[in-house]
Scaffold this motif. Sequence first.
Motif, PDB file in Angstrom:
ATOM      1  N   PRO A  98       0.820  -1.214   0.000  1.00  0.00           N
ATOM      2  CA  PRO A  98       0.000   0.000   0.000  1.00  0.00           C
ATOM      3  C   PRO A  98       0.852   1.262   0.000  1.00  0.00           C
ATOM      4  CG  PRO A  98      -0.097  -1.123   2.127  1.00  0.00           C
ATOM      5  CD  PRO A  98       0.618  -2.032   1.194  1.00  0.00           C
ATOM      6  N   VAL A  99       0.315   2.329  -0.537  1.00  0.00           N
ATOM      7  CA  VAL A  99       1.071   3.577  -0.643  1.00  0.00           C
ATOM      8  C   VAL A  99       0.485   4.645   0.271  1.00  0.00           C
ATOM      9  CG1 VAL A  99       1.881   3.162  -2.978  1.00  0.00           C
ATOM     10  CG2 VAL A  99      -0.325   4.286  -2.630  1.00  0.00           C
ATOM     11  N   MET A 100       1.274   5.677   0.538  1.00  0.00           N
ATOM     12  CA  MET A 100       0.852   6.750   1.429  1.00  0.00           C
ATOM     13  C   MET A 100       0.915   8.072   0.683  1.00  0.00           C
ATOM     14  SD  MET A 100       2.544   5.584   5.013  1.00  0.00           S
ATOM     15  CE  MET A 100       2.095   4.036   5.784  1.00  0.00           C
ATOM     16  N   PRO A 101      -0.154   8.407  -0.009  1.00  0.00           N
ATOM     17  CA  PRO A 101      -0.180   9.703  -0.683  1.00  0.00           C
ATOM     18  C   PRO A 101      -0.373  10.822   0.343  1.00  0.00           C
ATOM     19  CG  PRO A 101      -2.293   8.605  -0.945  1.00  0.00           C
ATOM     20  CD  PRO A 101      -1.404   7.660  -0.185  1.00  0.00           C
ATOM     21  N   TYR A 102      -0.350  12.047  -0.118  1.00  0.00           N
ATOM     22  CA  TYR A 102      -0.458  13.176   0.799  1.00  0.00           C
ATOM     23  C   TYR A 102      -1.680  13.074   1.702  1.00  0.00           C
ATOM     24  CZ  TYR A 102      -1.609  17.715   2.612  1.00  0.00           C
ATOM     25  OH  TYR A 102      -1.960  18.708   3.473  1.00  0.00           O
ATOM     26  N   GLN A 103      -1.483  13.267   2.981  1.00  0.00           N
ATOM     27  CA  GLN A 103      -2.599  13.570   3.888  1.00  0.00           C
ATOM     28  C   GLN A 103      -2.074  14.599   4.877  1.00  0.00           C
ATOM     29  OE1 GLN A 103      -4.086  10.177   6.143  1.00  0.00           O
ATOM     30  NE2 GLN A 103      -2.421  10.243   7.606  1.00  0.00           N
ATOM     31  N   PRO A 104      -2.971  15.414   5.474  1.00  0.00           N
ATOM     32  CA  PRO A 104      -2.461  16.460   6.361  1.00  0.00           C
ATOM     33  C   PRO A 104      -1.643  15.878   7.511  1.00  0.00           C
ATOM     34  CG  PRO A 104      -4.784  16.785   5.875  1.00  0.00           C
ATOM     35  CD  PRO A 104      -4.425  15.454   5.323  1.00  0.00           C
ATOM     36  N   GLN A 105      -0.764  16.703   8.055  1.00  0.00           N
ATOM     37  CA  GLN A 105       0.087  16.302   9.182  1.00  0.00           C
ATOM     38  C   GLN A 105      -0.763  15.947  10.399  1.00  0.00           C
ATOM     39  OE1 GLN A 105       3.665  16.539   9.624  1.00  0.00           O
ATOM     40  NE2 GLN A 105       3.626  16.493   7.396  1.00  0.00           N
ATOM     41  N   GLY A 106      -0.202  15.051  11.203  1.00  0.00           N
ATOM     42  CA  GLY A 106      -0.778  14.827  12.535  1.00  0.00           C
ATOM     43  C   GLY A 106      -2.057  14.019  12.556  1.00  0.00           C
ATOM     44  N   ILE A 107      -2.312  13.231  11.512  1.00  0.00           N
ATOM     45  CA  ILE A 107      -3.540  12.429  11.502  1.00  0.00           C
ATOM     46  C   ILE A 107      -3.350  11.163  12.334  1.00  0.00           C
ATOM     47  CG2 ILE A 107      -5.162  11.148  10.041  1.00  0.00           C
ATOM     48  CD1 ILE A 107      -5.348  14.083   9.551  1.00  0.00           C
ATOM     49  N   TRP A 108      -2.195  10.544  12.200  1.00  0.00           N
ATOM     50  CA  TRP A 108      -1.953   9.308  12.957  1.00  0.00           C
ATOM     51  C   TRP A 108      -1.394   9.650  14.322  1.00  0.00           C
ATOM     52  CZ3 TRP A 108       0.664   4.719   9.950  1.00  0.00           C
ATOM     53  CH2 TRP A 108      -0.206   4.296   8.927  1.00  0.00           C
ATOM     54  N   ASN A 109      -2.089   9.243  15.367  1.00  0.00           N
ATOM     55  CA  ASN A 109      -1.564   9.436  16.715  1.00  0.00           C
ATOM     56  C   ASN A 109      -1.871   8.235  17.572  1.00  0.00           C
ATOM     57  OD1 ASN A 109      -0.140  11.823  17.177  1.00  0.00           O
ATOM     58  ND2 ASN A 109      -1.997  13.028  16.912  1.00  0.00           N
ATOM     59  N   SER A 110      -1.783   7.046  16.973  1.00  0.00           N
ATOM     60  CA  SER A 110      -2.178   5.856  17.725  1.00  0.00           C
ATOM     61  C   SER A 110      -1.248   5.651  18.906  1.00  0.00           C
ATOM     62  CB  SER A 110      -2.101   4.618  16.841  1.00  0.00           C
ATOM     63  OG  SER A 110      -2.951   4.756  15.750  1.00  0.00           O
ATOM     64  N   VAL A 111      -1.799   5.116  19.977  1.00  0.00           N
ATOM     65  CA  VAL A 111      -0.980   4.845  21.151  1.00  0.00           C
ATOM     66  C   VAL A 111      -0.113   3.623  20.907  1.00  0.00           C
ATOM     67  CG1 VAL A 111      -2.653   5.852  22.708  1.00  0.00           C
ATOM     68  CG2 VAL A 111      -2.788   3.440  22.204  1.00  0.00           C
ATOM     69  N   TRP A 112       1.024   3.576  21.559  1.00  0.00           N
ATOM     70  CA  TRP A 112       1.928   2.429  21.567  1.00  0.00           C
ATOM     71  C   TRP A 112       2.283   1.950  20.175  1.00  0.00           C
ATOM     72  CZ3 TRP A 112       3.239   3.067  26.199  1.00  0.00           C
ATOM     73  CH2 TRP A 112       2.290   3.220  27.210  1.00  0.00           C
ATOM     74  N   SER A 113       2.288   2.845  19.219  1.00  0.00           N
ATOM     75  CA  SER A 113       2.626   2.417  17.879  1.00  0.00           C
ATOM     76  C   SER A 113       3.664   3.371  17.351  1.00  0.00           C
ATOM     77  CB  SER A 113       1.371   2.465  17.001  1.00  0.00           C
ATOM     78  OG  SER A 113       1.739   2.622  15.644  1.00  0.00           O
ATOM     79  N   GLY A 114       4.802   2.808  16.955  1.00  0.00           N
ATOM     80  CA  GLY A 114       5.862   3.671  16.445  1.00  0.00           C
ATOM     81  C   GLY A 114       5.646   4.026  14.985  1.00  0.00           C
ATOM     82  N   GLU A 115       4.521   3.614  14.416  1.00  0.00           N
ATOM     83  CA  GLU A 115       4.356   3.768  12.977  1.00  0.00           C
ATOM     84  C   GLU A 115       3.929   5.188  12.616  1.00  0.00           C
ATOM     85  OE1 GLU A 115       1.640   0.663  11.926  1.00  0.00           O
ATOM     86  OE2 GLU A 115       3.154  -0.877  12.261  1.00  0.00           O
ATOM     87  N   TYR A 116       4.339   5.634  11.454  1.00  0.00           N
ATOM     88  CA  TYR A 116       3.912   6.959  11.019  1.00  0.00           C
ATOM     89  C   TYR A 116       3.657   6.970   9.523  1.00  0.00           C
ATOM     90  CZ  TYR A 116       8.866   7.223   9.900  1.00  0.00           C
ATOM     91  OH  TYR A 116      10.096   6.958   9.398  1.00  0.00           O
ATOM     92  N   TRP A 117       2.967   7.989   9.076  1.00  0.00           N
ATOM     93  CA  TRP A 117       2.599   8.138   7.678  1.00  0.00           C
ATOM     94  C   TRP A 117       3.809   8.671   6.934  1.00  0.00           C
ATOM     95  CZ3 TRP A 117      -1.894   6.718   5.322  1.00  0.00           C
ATOM     96  CH2 TRP A 117      -2.119   7.212   4.027  1.00  0.00           C
ATOM     97  N   GLU A 118       4.369   7.848   6.083  1.00  0.00           N
ATOM     98  CA  GLU A 118       5.572   8.255   5.372  1.00  0.00           C
ATOM     99  C   GLU A 118       5.201   8.500   3.919  1.00  0.00           C
ATOM    100  OE1 GLU A 118       8.647   5.333   5.466  1.00  0.00           O
ATOM    101  OE2 GLU A 118      10.154   6.718   4.687  1.00  0.00           O
ATOM    102  N   LEU A 119       5.219   9.762   3.558  1.00  0.00           N
ATOM    103  CA  LEU A 119       4.759  10.164   2.229  1.00  0.00           C
ATOM    104  C   LEU A 119       5.462   9.359   1.137  1.00  0.00           C
ATOM    105  CD1 LEU A 119       2.785  12.271   1.109  1.00  0.00           C
ATOM    106  CD2 LEU A 119       4.730  13.800   0.791  1.00  0.00           C
TER     107      LEU A 119
END
Lengths: 484, 918
Positions: free
Chosen positions: B746-767
Amino acid sequence: MMEPLQHISRRHFLRESAAGLGTIALGSLLGCGVPREQQSVAALTDPFAARPPHFPGRARRVIYLHMAGAPSQLELFDFKPELARLDNELCPPSLLDGKKFAFIRGVPRMLGPKAVFKQRGQSGAYISDHLPHFASVADDVAFLKGVYTDQFNHAPAQLYVHTGSPRLGRPSIGSWVTYGLGSENSNLPGFVVLTSGGKTPDAGKSIWGNGFLPSVYQGVQCRSEGDPVLFLSDPEGMDRETKKKMIDAINGVNRVHHADAGDPETLTRIAQYEMAYQMQITVPEVMNINNEPEHIHKLYGTTPGESSFANNCLLARKLVEKDVRFVQLFDWGWDSHGTDESLAIDIGFRNKCREIDRAMTALILDLKQRGLLDETLVVWGGEFGRTPMQENRENKNNPFLGRDHHVEAFTMWMAGAGIKGGTTWGETDEIGYYPVNGKVSLHDVQATILHQLGLDHEKLTYHFQGRPFRLTDVSGKPISEILI
Amino acid sequence: MERQSRTSRLTIFAAVLGVTAILLVSCGEAKVDFNADVKPILNKRCISCHGGVKRNGNFSLLFRHEALDTTESGKPAIIPFNAAHSEMIRRLTLKDPEERMPYKEESLSEHEIDILRRWIDQGAEWGKHWAYVPVKSVDVPLTIMAAQSGSPPDAHFAQNEIDHFVLSKLAESQLAPSPPATKATLMRRVYLDLTGLPPTPEQAAKFLDNNHPDAYTQLVDTLLASPHFGEKWASWWLDLARYSDTKGYERDVGRNIWRYRDWVINAINDDMPFDQFTIEQLAGDLLPNPTDDQLIATAFHRNTMNNDEGGTEDEEFRVAALLDRVNTTWEVWQSTTMGCVQCHSHPYDPFVHKDYFRSLAFFNNTRDEDTHGEHPKLRVYDDQATAKVRAIRDWVKNIEGEREASAVTQFLKTLEPKYHPHDFDEFDNGELIDTKWLGVRHNGSARLKQINLTNKDYVLFPYLAFREGGILEIRADRRNGPLLARQALPATSGWKRKMLRVNLAKTEGVRDLYFLFRNPALNPGEVVADIEWFAFRREIPGKQFPGYQKVENDFAALLDLGVEGTPVMIENTPEQFRKTHIFERGNWLVRGEEVTPGVPEILNPFNGRYTPNRLGYAQWLVSPENPLTSRTVVNRIWEQLFGNGIVETLEDFGTQGAIPSHQELLDWLSHRLMHDHRWSLKLLIRDIVLSGTYRQDSKVRPDHLEKDPWNRLLARSPRIRLTAEQVRDQALAVSGLLSKKMYGKPVMPYQPQGIWNSVWSGEYWELSKDEDQYRRSLYTYSKRTSPYPAFMMFDGSTREVCVSRRIRTNTPLQALVTLNDSSHVIAARTLASVCTTTETTTPRQRINAMYKRILYTDMKPEKLAIMEELYSQALMSFKNANLAAQKYLARDTATPDNAALVVVAQALLNLDEVLNKE
């Protein structure tokens, strides 16, 4: 007050119109379903039109303060001197047999209250020194000390509190309320969510999701960084005037097209574009606290530009002032297991209390001085309670003092809108383990919130997967003991 | 061929006469129809107290045998052929409010009571609800058509059989069909419907210039063969499959399951028959020698959520996934709300509480157990490793035969069967680390119960040990029982688990095993090792033959390979078999009667033809005798094309669901799908899009709004807002930005900053980079607790549970997305730029060129004038504002003219006619 006749006919309308609310809203959104007589197609296409309640309610709006992670009732409201005496004793097997805990293993030790309690106000309610400001409004709030749940993990428990079910997929309470009552301000979303503490709550955005209700009813997260509402700002370089002209031109072409194509949905779209433009003006205004007077900032302890629970409390007041129907605050960081300093019941927990004490008190005082408290229901709570035992994760001592998740009993409070201030309903045993009377379920709490809004929780239903669903599933009744 | 001649004959007939009216033949004093007349009254007024949930007075109206039975009063409430003496009728007509039924509700109308009275007098027959009647062949309506002078608009309407069904219904309501849509409109519609994308300018020109009478048919056939067809229809199926790239619940971390998405795309593009499509997804692992693809297909039911939150009990969420599988299977294939039967018998439909658990019993024996590692997973080997797997397989097959060869292959591919730490108990100085992995401290132990050691030579497990000196002992029966193994646990490096093989003393039978751990060098809180799972294995046979060492080495090396895996279904071994019990009142902790796999009585029998497992169940679902599967899939496809199902409640064909608008058409299509088309969905879709009904104009006439505002009868083509995915894809496509790259992560196209804030998850949206920013929306990373915001605003699905239909809404937040989201601004910039050529010299020409690129026709002068005016106003304001044009276009060389054209491009992309399929 509504006329009795009107009242009856409204109830009749809600009960008798085919499948009640469901058909109307759904029909309009799907552009299908059974058209009701005397309802023009265009009139059906506004899902946010304010709708009458089932009966006259005391509340017009709700502010729900959720302390995500679940704060300890034993350090705040549920004073248990006997537990202090038992501090560090081994937990008796009777409290462990047949029980499941998230982290406690083997035989833990009891943990006495790590707070000093005093009786407050006329009512003499116990509130600990962790909340010195809040102690001053003791007579405005009603405490529920015997709330229980059956979910001992955060995400399912939070879902249970907000959607009536521990599994993902159900609508949240704010969605139910805006679906039931619509919105009284078309320039702002009807259901707004504000978060603090640096994280989204454990269950994610699902706890303000629309579930199977149409997506218009999902909570709209307002943010203190970036756009206050996603995609609210104009593209860089475009001025307001040009944006207005652009929307006028879009709507102009759409009107011409409507004359050809004849679809009523086109007219709805025209209205939505007007509304979007209005929201672009209104939302930044209401989300800006810079212009609040100094005494208000002092009252709440707010600092403009910060992302904090205090700022969110002030924003909540501003939003309800503008008739936003349901404002949901989530503050993260209350999971005091004792696994590190910030989660220690005698360190991190105290600091979290300091962060909310002044602000939540200010919210009540401010609503009161503006005459809004009478019609605004304020609810406070977590997703479960904390154990009277000290947590011993993996059967060894945690590095700091902490308590595990406790489902049998915890404390919530409500204030405003027809809530009997200065009351306490429910009582736990001498160590705060089980309720001994006034035990209430989360469905009871939800039924109470809906009741105050004039909604009968058994009648606010939506047809999905072949049957009517409701927020309270198949149980719950309003807690009349705390109502005026 | 035969069909075609029949069609053309009918077409000529219709064309000559003009189909405007159909005289309905009424057929005398009819029998009261249970389904049409009686059941609705019972459902609405009686059954909530006298049905599946409540049976007040011991009277239930759910089944005939119950309704005729003796009630609490000692006599039956219904006496067939004798309404006058039937208690039910008496109670409906009493005056005393305490006695009269419905209790404390408004009484039934005279008309309703009359229907019930006549029904009882005629024998109180129970009709079978339409949906449970087997699908039979249906005659295309033979209509008596009245000629009318002039040229009726429907003269050329009928293109195939479908249209005759539609016409006969229209005639009943005195509605005429609409004229055909313009060529450009029809082209855009069929492109969007079949491929999800609008045509490119070249594709459009090719079709619009093709004046061959079969041009449209040729286009349809081209689109059915397009690889984008599979992408579009995969979007549909993935909502049903609740496909997502994360696990759900608290941590909601990533899940590597995109190969299933690609499998769906390929299966649809290959036009895999729907029966096979069903069998592979529900039971691909149970097919003989399943291919990797067939295993990946079973990920359909691995799309259930998985809870990683610390402190959760795996069994609770395994059961939650299981319930979801039952509910989803019944919804997706049978349009049946089995969820109702989880806690009690169905309130309206002929399904009993036990039926739910009989269904559950089919699914209750898979190896997945809500583990953090999401086992079992199909290990993805490269060609070299795959060759090794094959060589080992052949080796074993030559020595021991097929059975053992399959078992070894399964283990290499899926590491099954195995045991998880949650199977342990009797912990002493040890626990599950974060309730997931086995972690025992110095001198501690834990027990693994009831392991069959016959023919087992060793235990294999992946572990971590941070310090040297660890020792593991395995003893049978007791903590100090017979020693089966003693093994050093060397320290491992980093966070990579090492696979360790521990030989076991030869032991027979089923034994309890005690795992004892020692390492005196550790601090009291430290664990000796952290172990993820345990597998008890037999040696690879053939020690005596040359080449054995290589086979064994390859085997070990393959297991130690760190390869990615896709969650799949694998069935339990006989030792791991789980019994299935009814959950009393739906509570999984309260177990009732034991049940075996089975199906509700009202449906086709689950007889000896079927094995009582998932495979048999899947075969039963797609048997031509099953009344629901073909109707369900036809209805779903119809809904994708017309915006509404023939049965509006896609999820519910039961008696509380909607009544079919064209039941005979539904049956005709279902029969044709199974028998003529052999379950080919492409041929079904082809029939529908070639119909005159599909090709109509979508203009809403005043008589439509008056007689059929919701377009149930299809006197016009529907106007439907594009889906969330299509709104984005269209903007990218018409501007030329869209990447046509298919498949993959899956790909990560543009989305506004700060959407992902899940707890205990080091994952982030990498454009994503380059063209991956502009991939079709289908490939966008889907996170359950934090879905892509622009999709959610356009009614996308969070994929938490199966969604049969997305409810379309129309809100200001949608306008904010298409007006302000930078993806849409970028698309507008590109659109304006591609339409600024030497051929288009005036703003007017450029605006028209942009419009034409989106809608394939010239802009009406009235509309064009409005846009020209916008252009002038925008131009003025950009001229007056320093650098505004450069900022708006994010380009130093941008001029006010460029910027003004982008404003118009944005406006065009926001037009109602663009956001809708017309």
